[in-house]
Design a protein around this motif. Sequence first.
Motif, short mmCIF file in Angstrom:
data_model
loop_
_atom_site.label_atom_id
_atom_site.label_comp_id
_atom_site.label_asym_id
_atom_site.label_seq_id
_atom_site.Cartn_x
_atom_site.Cartn_y
_atom_site.Cartn_z
N PRO A 1 0.83 -1.21 0.00
CA PRO A 1 0.00 0.00 0.00
C PRO A 1 0.86 1.25 0.00
O PRO A 1 1.98 1.25 0.50
N ASN A 2 0.31 2.34 -0.50
CA ASN A 2 0.96 3.64 -0.41
C ASN A 2 0.10 4.57 0.44
O ASN A 2 -0.90 4.12 1.04
N ALA A 3 0.45 5.81 0.52
CA ALA A 3 -0.28 6.75 1.38
C ALA A 3 -1.72 6.88 0.95
O ALA A 3 -2.64 6.99 1.78
N VAL A 4 -1.96 6.86 -0.35
CA VAL A 4 -3.33 6.99 -0.85
C VAL A 4 -4.16 5.78 -0.43
O VAL A 4 -5.34 5.90 -0.05
N THR A 5 -3.55 4.61 -0.50
CA THR A 5 -4.25 3.38 -0.11
C THR A 5 -4.64 3.44 1.37
O THR A 5 -5.79 3.12 1.75
N TYR A 6 -3.67 3.83 2.21
CA TYR A 6 -3.95 3.92 3.64
C TYR A 6 -5.06 4.93 3.92
O TYR A 6 -5.97 4.68 4.74
N ASN A 7 -5.01 6.04 3.25
CA ASN A 7 -6.06 7.04 3.46
C ASN A 7 -7.42 6.50 3.05
O ASN A 7 -8.44 6.73 3.73
N ALA A 8 -7.45 5.77 1.92
CA ALA A 8 -8.72 5.23 1.44
C ALA A 8 -9.28 4.20 2.40
O ALA A 8 -10.48 4.23 2.75
N GLU B 1 -0.30 11.87 4.36
CA GLU B 1 -0.74 13.04 3.61
C GLU B 1 -1.52 13.97 4.54
O GLU B 1 -1.82 13.64 5.70
N ARG B 2 -1.85 15.14 4.05
CA ARG B 2 -2.57 16.10 4.87
C ARG B 2 -3.93 15.58 5.32
O ARG B 2 -4.39 15.85 6.44
N VAL B 3 -4.59 14.82 4.45
CA VAL B 3 -5.92 14.30 4.81
C VAL B 3 -5.82 13.20 5.87
O VAL B 3 -6.83 12.82 6.48
N TYR C 1 -4.02 13.24 8.75
CA TYR C 1 -3.99 13.72 10.12
C TYR C 1 -5.38 14.01 10.71
O TYR C 1 -5.68 13.59 11.83
N PRO C 2 -6.25 14.67 9.99
CA PRO C 2 -7.60 14.90 10.57
C PRO C 2 -8.33 13.60 10.87
O PRO C 2 -9.03 13.47 11.87
N ARG C 3 -8.14 12.62 9.97
CA ARG C 3 -8.83 11.34 10.18
C ARG C 3 -8.29 10.64 11.44
O ARG C 3 -9.05 10.08 12.24
N VAL C 4 -6.99 10.65 11.62
CA VAL C 4 -6.39 10.03 12.81
C VAL C 4 -6.79 10.81 14.07
O VAL C 4 -7.05 10.22 15.13
N ALA C 5 -6.86 12.13 13.94
CA ALA C 5 -7.25 12.95 15.09
C ALA C 5 -8.67 12.63 15.54
O ALA C 5 -8.97 12.54 16.75
N ARG C 6 -9.54 12.44 14.55
CA ARG C 6 -10.91 12.10 14.91
C ARG C 6 -10.97 10.74 15.60
O ARG C 6 -11.73 10.52 16.55
N ALA C 7 -10.21 9.80 15.10
CA ALA C 7 -10.16 8.47 15.72
C ALA C 7 -9.63 8.57 17.15
O ALA C 7 -10.14 7.90 18.07
N ARG C 8 -8.65 9.41 17.41
CA ARG C 8 -8.09 9.58 18.75
C ARG C 8 -9.13 10.16 19.70
O ARG C 8 -9.25 9.74 20.86
N SER D 1 5.90 11.23 20.43
CA SER D 1 6.67 11.11 19.19
C SER D 1 5.82 10.60 18.04
O SER D 1 6.16 10.76 16.87
N ILE D 2 4.73 9.93 18.37
CA ILE D 2 3.87 9.37 17.33
C ILE D 2 3.03 10.47 16.68
O ILE D 2 2.69 10.41 15.51
N TRP D 3 2.73 11.50 17.43
CA TRP D 3 1.81 12.53 16.95
C TRP D 3 2.58 13.77 16.47
O TRP D 3 3.10 14.53 17.29
N PRO D 4 2.71 13.92 15.24
CA PRO D 4 3.36 15.13 14.74
C PRO D 4 2.47 16.34 14.97
O PRO D 4 1.28 16.20 15.22
N ILE D 5 3.08 17.48 14.89
CA ILE D 5 2.30 18.71 15.06
C ILE D 5 1.40 18.86 13.84
O ILE D 5 1.84 18.84 12.70
N MET D 6 0.13 18.99 14.09
CA MET D 6 -0.84 19.10 13.01
C MET D 6 -1.19 20.56 12.76
O MET D 6 -1.26 21.33 13.69
#
Length: 931
Positions: A862-869, A898-900, A902-909, A926-931
């Motif tokens: 998978p690539n970043a697009v796959t993970y996002n999807a 990708e930029r999209v 981080y919001p998805r992971v933030a919502r899950a958190r 260290s896992i959470w970069p500055i968004m």
Amino acid sequence: MTLACSMSDEHVLQDASTSHRQTDSSGTLLPLRLRQGAFTLFAGAVACIASTLLIPRVIAAENRIAHYSLGLPSVVTTSATRPLVAHVPARVTHIRRPDTTANSADRDRGTFTFNFGDKSSSASPQNRDPNSRTPGVLLTPATGAPAATDLPDTNAYNLALVPLTESGDWQKAWFLFNRMKAAGISPDLQTFGLILPALGAADKVDLVLEVLSQLDKLPVPGRVALYNQGIRLLSKQGHHKFAWKVLQTMIAARVRPNAETASIFQQGGQWHKALLAAGHIRQGRGSDAVMDVFEAMRRSQAELTIKDYNTLLTALKHQGNWEKVVQVFGGMQDAGVEPDRYTYNILISVYANSNHWEWALEVFEYMRSIDIKPDVVTYNQLIDHCKHGNRWKLALQLLDQMKAEGVPPDVTTYSSVITACARSGMWQPAVPVAEDLMQSNLPLDVVAYTTIISVHETGRDWRKALEVFDHMSKAGVKPNIFTYNALIGAFTSGRQMHKAMAMIAEMRDSGIEPDLVTYNTLIHACAKDWTKAQQVFEDLKGAGLEPDLFTYNTLISSCRKEGRWTEALQFYNDMQVAGIEPNVMTYSALITVFRKGGQTLRAIQVFEEMQASGVQPNQYTFNTLIGAWKQQRQWQQALKVYDQMKAANVPPNVQTYATLLKALPKVGSSSKALQLMQSAKAEGLRPDRTMSSITITLCYRDGKWQEAWKIFFEMKKNGVEPDVIIYTALISALSKAGERLKAMQVFNVMQEAKVEPTVVTYNALINACQREVRWENAMFLFDAMRANRIKPTVITYSSLINVYGKGGQWEKALQVFEEMKQAHVSPNVWVYCSLITALKKGGQWQKAVQLFEDMQVAGVRPNAVTYNAVMGAFELGSDWETIIRLFDEMIKNGIKPERVTYPRVARAREHLEHLGQLDADSQHPSIWPIM
């Protein structure tokens, strides 16, 4: 018969060298000088008497004739006739001492005894019939055996002719002249100069003409004098008709008349013949001579006819004095003498030869307007000059016109038309002309046959060339070296090397050895096979031939295919050792070989050496060097060579610009490409398909669809038909820019032009449909693609699944995916991304999750697009923990979110925190970069 003279001057012989001795009839060695002295005394006596009285002159001549057994009456000359002055050519040394076996009385009198056939005597004139004839056999004195040393030479005959011609005894002189030739002794200038006046004085016109017809072996200056002598003799006797015949013979023998020739006719009032003679005087002097005769003719108030004017104009034409021709032509009209066809033909010829082509055509049209019908000479003159200046179309038009007007073309006509086409590089129109010539009933010579074979050689039609050669053989025309070379060239151009080699064998069987052109033709045919070219080269040297510049240039070029730069360099050195100066083609070929061999620096060194030696590079040289830099991906250096080319005033051609465009980087160079295209147009060049294709492609990659669009329609306007690459590049540019309608417009033009689209073309169109979510159009294109038996690629399936997904047609997308696997097309990451996105959008998050797992099982990373999807699919299923896990997996695998993401992971958190299910690892900062 006995010939006697005094031997009282024996002191002349006393100092003779014993090293130059000769055996007499009794075997006694005699000094050579003895023979010379004896003959000198004899000849002196004859000359003395000949200078005193007429009768002794004749007697002396007859004695000489008798000595050589020429069959004329003879008398005895005694010592009493010893000359006071002797004038004898030194070469005449054929008199020998008296035979020692002769009677003592003869010896005492100092006489020479000779044997004439079956009669041997020292008889006096009293016991000999003066009208008797001795056999025509030359014998040695007293022995009866032939001897070469006793044969008279040309000088001896000339000496015998002098008194005969001066006494007017032309019969004996004529007899002696013929016996001289019968004995195999060639008359010289003096001989002819003696016999001609004797015959002329006797008014023997037929014999004078016969003598003048035998001058072909004499040197030209002497022949001119003899012809003039004959013309003078005949004119003096009033035989002007025969004098005219001599002048014609003279001209036919390519012996130029001189001023004396013209003067003889002029003095006899034969003005037309004087003009003709003056007109043939050597260039540089003839123009003044012929005009002098013409002016004298006018002063004599002789009537000037059209024939006289035409003779004068012809002479001036041959002298190259076209301005004088025009001047005389004008004076001719002022004098009221109407020009005829011959006159106009002369005028056309001088205008054409002086590069006044338009004036020649004006005269031609004027002839026709006044009802003077042009003949084959007229047309041939015009067609012949069509060979220069690329006038092959006019040559064909004139040929058609003369046929339409009933003027039958001759071999010269057809040959000139063929040559005009060939020199213009237009061999195709020459082929039907050559076939017409073959089908005509005209008698073809070896030159005509060779010309026709050469046409088929240029057209690479070896079968036609062989057919003409066979026709030639059946007609009994023997081929020459040029014929064989043309046929061998036709075979080699048609890749029929075995036939070429067989023809060389046939050529040798006919007694004609291959020449340098033959071997050069074979080497050129082997230019792509270095081994064969080298073998032919060795055969060339084995035949004792010296290679020339063309040979070495071809050999160097033969090293090009495999990049054999070491061998090419050796050939280059060999030609310099042989003293052959390299030319621009040598250096260009060497640069090409170095380029092919990856020796760019050496190629540059050759270029610099070329300039240092004063050889001006041409287009091919510069283009080759630009190609070398292109091969090294040094496009900046290629542009520098382009600047040098313009500085050297060598105009770039289409190939130059095409090579430069190919050298440019694939991305970010569209501006430079457009600049080069503009420069080409400014220099009057019309960009070809290659230039346009590269520029459109570069504009597509840089997103400049407007410029690509403009270039495309300029091509159409200029009559350059785009190919499938250009159509596809433009459609891709428009698709990328979101110009679907324009892309479809170009596609329709492409179909109208019957240019078959490729899978890349369809992919670009389907991609344009997905941007506007035109899944119906995409489905239509996909069906058309399969109907045309064009196999879809992974890109095709990916684009189609994408457009179905965007259109909410997840079922169709899933169906295409299954069809793809059945077609044994392996899905890539983008296919999975498109389908996961389509399923997610269609609310089928479980299927999307399952597809993600299948993807990993299939080994597709998978690539970043796959993970996002897939994260989006899990978000629909409220599987917050899996989203966090997938995010951690991305980080661990080095995949940058990708930029999209981080919001998805933030919502899950947030959801997990709210539920109190966020584990300690996930809370690590260290896992959470500055968004």
